[in-house]
Design a protein around this motif. Structure first.
Motif, PDB file in Angstrom:
ATOM      1  N   ALA A 184       0.840  -1.208   0.000  1.00 57.60           N
ATOM      2  CA  ALA A 184       0.000   0.000   0.000  1.00 57.60           C
ATOM      3  C   ALA A 184       0.872   1.254   0.000  1.00 57.60           C
ATOM      4  O   ALA A 184       0.630   2.193  -0.753  1.00 57.60           O
ATOM      5  CB  ALA A 184      -0.924  -0.011   1.217  1.00 57.60           C
ATOM      6  N   LEU A 185       1.913   1.243   0.815  1.00 59.25           N
ATOM      7  CA  LEU A 185       2.823   2.389   0.866  1.00 59.25           C
ATOM      8  C   LEU A 185       3.502   2.589  -0.486  1.00 59.25           C
ATOM      9  O   LEU A 185       3.723   3.712  -0.921  1.00 59.25           O
ATOM     10  CB  LEU A 185       3.886   2.175   1.957  1.00 59.25           C
ATOM     11  N   GLY A 186       3.820   1.467  -1.140  1.00 60.03           N
ATOM     12  CA  GLY A 186       4.444   1.537  -2.463  1.00 60.03           C
ATOM     13  C   GLY A 186       3.570   2.295  -3.448  1.00 60.03           C
ATOM     14  O   GLY A 186       4.053   3.158  -4.186  1.00 60.03           O
ATOM     15  N   PHE A 187       2.273   2.008  -3.444  1.00 58.67           N
ATOM     16  CA  PHE A 187       1.350   2.725  -4.328  1.00 58.67           C
ATOM     17  C   PHE A 187       1.351   4.217  -4.005  1.00 58.67           C
ATOM     18  O   PHE A 187       1.357   5.061  -4.903  1.00 58.67           O
ATOM     19  CB  PHE A 187      -0.073   2.177  -4.153  1.00 58.67           C
ATOM     20  N   SER A 188       1.353   4.506  -2.700  1.00 58.92           N
ATOM     21  CA  SER A 188       1.267   5.906  -2.314  1.00 58.92           C
ATOM     22  C   SER A 188       2.531   6.668  -2.702  1.00 58.92           C
ATOM     23  O   SER A 188       2.467   7.807  -3.156  1.00 58.92           O
ATOM     24  CB  SER A 188       0.953   5.969  -0.811  1.00 58.92           C
ATOM     25  N   VAL A 189       3.672   6.012  -2.563  1.00 56.49           N
ATOM     26  CA  VAL A 189       4.931   6.657  -2.937  1.00 56.49           C
ATOM     27  C   VAL A 189       5.013   6.835  -4.458  1.00 56.49           C
ATOM     28  O   VAL A 189       5.383   7.892  -4.962  1.00 56.49           O
ATOM     29  CB  VAL A 189       6.145   5.829  -2.437  1.00 56.49           C
ATOM     30  N   ALA A 190       4.618   5.791  -5.184  1.00 55.64           N
ATOM     31  CA  ALA A 190       4.791   5.801  -6.639  1.00 55.64           C
ATOM     32  C   ALA A 190       3.811   6.719  -7.342  1.00 55.64           C
ATOM     33  O   ALA A 190       4.172   7.403  -8.296  1.00 55.64           O
ATOM     34  CB  ALA A 190       4.658   4.378  -7.175  1.00 55.64           C
ATOM     35  N   SER A 191       2.563   6.737  -6.894  1.00 51.20           N
ATOM     36  CA  SER A 191       1.578   7.513  -7.651  1.00 51.20           C
ATOM     37  C   SER A 191       0.765   8.459  -6.789  1.00 51.20           C
ATOM     38  O   SER A 191      -0.226   9.014  -7.230  1.00 51.20           O
ATOM     39  CB  SER A 191       0.650   6.554  -8.413  1.00 51.20           C
ATOM     40  N   GLY A 192       1.177   8.607  -5.537  1.00 48.66           N
ATOM     41  CA  GLY A 192       0.491   9.566  -4.672  1.00 48.66           C
ATOM     42  C   GLY A 192      -0.897   9.136  -4.234  1.00 48.66           C
ATOM     43  O   GLY A 192      -1.720   9.975  -3.862  1.00 48.66           O
ATOM     44  N   ALA A 193      -1.177   7.842  -4.293  1.00 49.73           N
ATOM     45  CA  ALA A 193      -2.498   7.368  -3.873  1.00 49.73           C
ATOM     46  C   ALA A 193      -2.720   7.661  -2.391  1.00 49.73           C
ATOM     47  O   ALA A 193      -1.791   7.605  -1.589  1.00 49.73           O
ATOM     48  CB  ALA A 193      -2.617   5.865  -4.121  1.00 49.73           C
ATOM     49  N   GLU A 194      -3.975   7.972  -2.050  1.00 45.99           N
ATOM     50  CA  GLU A 194      -4.325   8.162  -0.644  1.00 45.99           C
ATOM     51  C   GLU A 194      -4.328   6.812   0.051  1.00 45.99           C
ATOM     52  O   GLU A 194      -4.573   5.784  -0.571  1.00 45.99           O
ATOM     53  CB  GLU A 194      -5.749   8.716  -0.515  1.00 45.99           C
TER      54      GLU A 194
END
Ligand SMILES: Nc1ncnc2c1ncn2[C@@H]1O[C@H](COP(=O)(O)OP(=O)(O)OP(=O)(O)O)[C@@H](O)[C@H]1O
Ligand SMILES: [Mg+2]
Lengths: 159, 226
Positions: free
Chosen positions: B79-89
Motif C-alpha cells: 500500500a505504501l508503495g502505491f502511495s509513494v509511486a503515484s500519490g495514492a491516498e
C-alpha cells in the motif's frame, strides 16, 4: 507442572537437548531462559543433532537468528535458532515472525525468549537453565505446550 | 475515484478494486500464506481485468490487522508503495471490523464476535452489534479461545462468531450454548473497500499488533552480564 533433568556436564546438556528433539512437533516454539553461560546454546546444539541438522550450530547472539535444515522422521524440516539477548525492543523480536514461520513444518528455539514472551503468546514451552553449586545445570521444562507432551517429557526427565 | 483494497491479515491473500465508473471486482487467493509472491501479481491481474492502470489508483485501503504478521507486513508495504509511486491516498481498516461488515453484508444480525487467529493459542477479538448498521461494542483485544467461549456461555446471549480464529477453535466456540459460527476465513476485500471508501485518508498506516502493551517491561528482567 514441570519436568527436571540434572546435567552434570556440557556433554550431558547436549544429550538432554538431543533427546528433547523427541518431545518436539512441527510448529513448536521453545523459549530457553537462564543466566549468561548457563547452557542454552549447548542444549540447542543437542536439539539440532536430535533433529538431524548436519551443519555446525553456533550461538546466534550476533545474527539474532539462524536457520538449519533438518532431516528426521518427526515431520520437522527446519530449525530456527534465535537469541534475542541483544534486541532493544520487542518490535525486533516480532520482526523475526518466528511464531508464524514455524507453521511451515519448523520449530523455533529462542535463547532469552522469556524476555519477549508476550510476542510468542501462550502456547510455548519454556526450558529454564539453572546453575547449581557444583557447576552442573538443572533444566526445568514448563509451559502450556507441555500439556499434550506429558508422555515424552516423562521419558525425557527420567534419563 | 479508483480504489484498491488489500487484505493480507490472514493466510488468505485477497484484493478488490472499484473503478470510478463503479465496476467492482475482487480476487481471493487460497490460504497458503504466500502473500509475498501472490499479492502484486494478483493486483496486476485484477487491474488488467477492470482495465485501469496501477498509476490511476487514487486510494488504497489496507487491512492493518490484527492478524498474521508476515501478511500485514507485505500488505502495508505494498500500500505504501502505491502511495509513494503515484500519490495514492491511504486508508487503514482493521481485520476485525472488516469481518463484522462482511458478516453484515451476508445478512448476519445481532451480536457478533470477530475472531482472528493470533497464533500460539491466542485470538484477537472484538464485539459488534449488527442491527441497522455495524456498531463496535468493545475494543480489539487478545484473548484465549476457551475464555471467550466461557464468557459467552455465562452471558447466555445469542451470539455469532466469525473469522479464521472462530474456525480454528470451532471446538470451543461450537460449545457455546447460544453460539453460532458464521464461516468467514478471509476478511472480505470488498467489505474493506466499501468501508475505506467512506473514511478520511490517513498520513501513515500503523499496523495493529495488540501484543505491544506489556512488552517493554519484560526487558527489565534481563540481568546484566555478571
Ligand atoms: N551442564 C553443564 N555443566 C557444566 N558446564 C556446562 C553445562 N552445560 C553447558 N556448560 C558450559 O557452559 C558454557 C556456556 O554454555 P552456553 O554457551 O551453551 O551458554 P548460553 O546459555 O547459551 O550462554 P549465553 O547466555 O551467552 O547465550 C559452555 O562452556 C558450556 O560448555
Ligand atoms: Mg547462547
Amino acid at each position: 507442572m514441570n519436568w527436571r533433568r540434572y546435567c552434570a556436564s556440557a556433554e550431558d546438556t547436549q544429550a538432554a537437548g538431543q533427546e528433547f528433539a523427541r518431545v518436539l512437533r512441527p510448529g513448536d516454539v521453545i523459549l530457553l531462559s537462564g543466566q549468561l553461560g548457563n547452557g542454552k546454546t549447548t542444549f540447542a546444539q543437542g536439539v539440532a543433532k536430535g533433529l538431524g541438522v548436519r551443519e555446525r550450530v553456533t550461538s546466534p547472539t550476533f545474527t539474532m537468528v539462524r536457520q538449519h535444515e533438518c532431516v528426521n522422521d518427526l515431520g520437522i524440516s527446519m530449525l530456527h535458532h534465535a537469541d534475542v539477548y541483544r534486541v532493544e525492543s520487542l518490535v525486533e523480536v516480532r520482526e523475526l515472525a518466528l511464531g508464524e514461520l514455524v507453521e511451515d513444518g519448523a520449530v523455533a528455539l529462542v535463547e532469552w525468549g522469556e524476555i519477549a514472551s508476550s510476542v510468542f503468546g501462550r502456547d510455548v514451552m519454556n526450558v529454564d537453565f539453572v546453575l547449581e553449586e557444583d557447576e552442573g545445570r538443572t533444566l526445568v521444562v514448563s509451559g502450556a505446550l507441555t500439556l499434550d507432551r506429558q508422555e515424552p517429557l516423562n521419558q525425557w526427565a527420567s534419563q | 475515484m479508483n480504489i484498491l483494497a488489500i487484505e493480507t491479515a490472514t493466510p488468505g491473500c485477497a484484493m478488490a478494486v472499484r473503478t470510478s465508473e463503479g465496476v467492482e471486482l475482487e480476487l481471493v487467493l487460497g490460504d497458503e500464506r504466500h502473500h509475498t509472491e501472490a499479492l502484486t501479481p494478483g493486483i496486476r491481474d485484477l487491474l488488467y481485468k477492470v482495465k485501469i492502470s496501477a498509476a490511476s489508483i487514487d486510494r488504497v485501503v489496507v487491512d492493518r490487522g490484527p492478524g498474521l504478521y508476515t501478511g500485514l507486513r507485505v500488505g502495508i508495504a505494498t500500500a505504501l508503495g502505491f502511495s509513494v509511486a503515484s500519490g495514492a491516498e491511504l486508508v487503514g481498516v482493521t481485520s476485525l471490523e472488516v469481518l463484522a461488515h462482511g458478516a453484515f453484508n451476508s445478512g448476519v444480525r445481532g451480536t457478533l464476535v470477530s475472531v482472528v487467529d493470533g497464533r500460539r493459542g491466542e485470538v484477537f477479538i472484538q464485539i459488534f452489534s449488527l442491527d441497522a448498521s455495524v456498531l463496535a461494542l468493545s475494543d480489539p483485544k487478545v484473548a484465549l479461545p476457551r475464555e471467550v467461549a466461557l464468557e459467552w456461555n455465562q452471558r447466555g446471549d445469542v451470539v455469532t462468531f466469525t473469522g479464521d480464529g472462530a474456525a480454528r477453535y470451532a471446538d470451543e466456540f461450537a460449545g457455546v450454548t447460544h453460539g453460532l459460527i458464521f464461516n468467514q476465513q478471509v476478511p472480505s476485500p470488498l467489505a474493506a473497500l466499501a468501508l475505506g471508501a467512506l473514511r478520511a485518508p490517513q498520513v501513515a498506516i500503523v499496523p495493529l499488533y495488540l501484543r505491544e502493551a506489556d512488552a517493554v517491561a519484560n526487558f527489565t528482567t534481563r540481568q546484566p552480564p555478571s
